[in-house]
Design a protein around this motif. Structure first.
Motif: not given
Length: 277
Positions: A6, A49-50, A52-54, A56-57, A60
């Motif tokens: 990551w 997964e949670k 990872y998504k956070y 990436n947010h 961004h």
């Protein structure tokens, strides 16, 4: 996903920032609750997964220019970890020059110090950390900023600093040995040349009229009513404002006027002493 993979991906996404690896590690520390040093030496941590998504947010948001201090809601200043919000400026290392100058002039174990426009409380709290006997007041005209400053004082358990509302000197009723301030000093013409990160910060704490000198002159003009004889006023200013700020100190009868450079070699802080009664 493994954290090392990551980090490698996020470094590519943050290639435009000054230190993408450092910022990636900070974000990982914020989301996983592991220390940055633990993350650096650990190869096998797997992101949920949670997470990872956070992450990436958050990456961004950072890629759009939002300062990382606002994303992780904290910034280090004078080795203190301080909460920050969109209602406060992000403390800069160069502002530590103000703290250093104040420390060089405090000769009493019972000094009274005023921090004008305290924001998240960085300068006031840095001084409070040095000597618990000093009486320090931080003022701001933003109630939201004051709320953050009080949170920081509580988190650090400092009992010798008080924060309250005042529009510069409007609610000040006593005198001080030292007055310090990092006021708005950017002109409206200058602001467009700054990095886009700056536009996430409260513009009212950055921009001042009269080519960035309006608030500085207001403080210099009025501070003598709130300084003891022999007291010092210390102001942070723009790197091209030294001559004009020194002129204002002289105009309002300050003495022993000196200017000091920041860590980048730019003129950043000017101080002056009150001699008249």
């Amino acid at each position: 996903m493994n954290i090392k993979k990551w980090i490698k991906k996020s470094i590519q996404k943050l290639s435009h920032v000054d230190n993408p690896k450092f910022e990636s590690e900070l974000l990982l520390s914020y989301v996983t609750k592991h220390t940055r040093s633990f993350i650096i030496i650990s190869d096998e941590i797997q992101l949920t997964e949670k997470q990872y998504k956070y992450l990436n947010h958050l990456i961004h948001r950072r890629s759009l220019g939002e300062p990382i201090a606002y994303i992780i809601k904290e910034k280090e200043f004078w080795s203190l970890s301080l909460c920050v919000s969109y209602d406060t400026l992000i403390p800069r290392p160069d502002t530590e020059i103000l703290v250093e100058r104040a420390l060089s002039k405090i000769k009493s174990n019972s000094a009274c110090i005023l921090d004008l426009g305290t924001g998240c409380g960085a300068i006031a709290l840095a001084l409070a950390s040095i000597n618990s006997n000093w009486n320090i007041i931080g003022i701001d005209k933003s109630e939201n900023a004051l709320a953050i400053a009080r949170i920081n004082a509580s988190k650090l358990n400092f009992k010798n600093v008080t924060f309250f509302f005042s529009d510069w000197f409007s609610n000040i009723k006593k005198k001080f040995n030292i007055i310090v301030s990092n006021p708005p000093y950017v002109s409206k013409k200058e602001i467009k040349f700054f990095k886009k990160d700056i536009f996430f910060e409260p513009l009212s704490a950055l921009i001042s009229d009269n080519n960035g000198l309006s608030d500085i002159e207001n403080i210099i003009k009025n501070s003598k009513h709130y300084l003891f004889y022999g007291g010092w006023l210390m102001i942070e200013h723009g790197w091209r404002q030294k001559v004009k700020v020194q002129y204002l100190f002289k105009k309002y009868n300050f003495h022993e006027i000196e200017s000091y450079q920041d860590y980048g070699g730019n003129d950043r802080v000017t101080i002056g002493k009150k001699y008249d009664k």
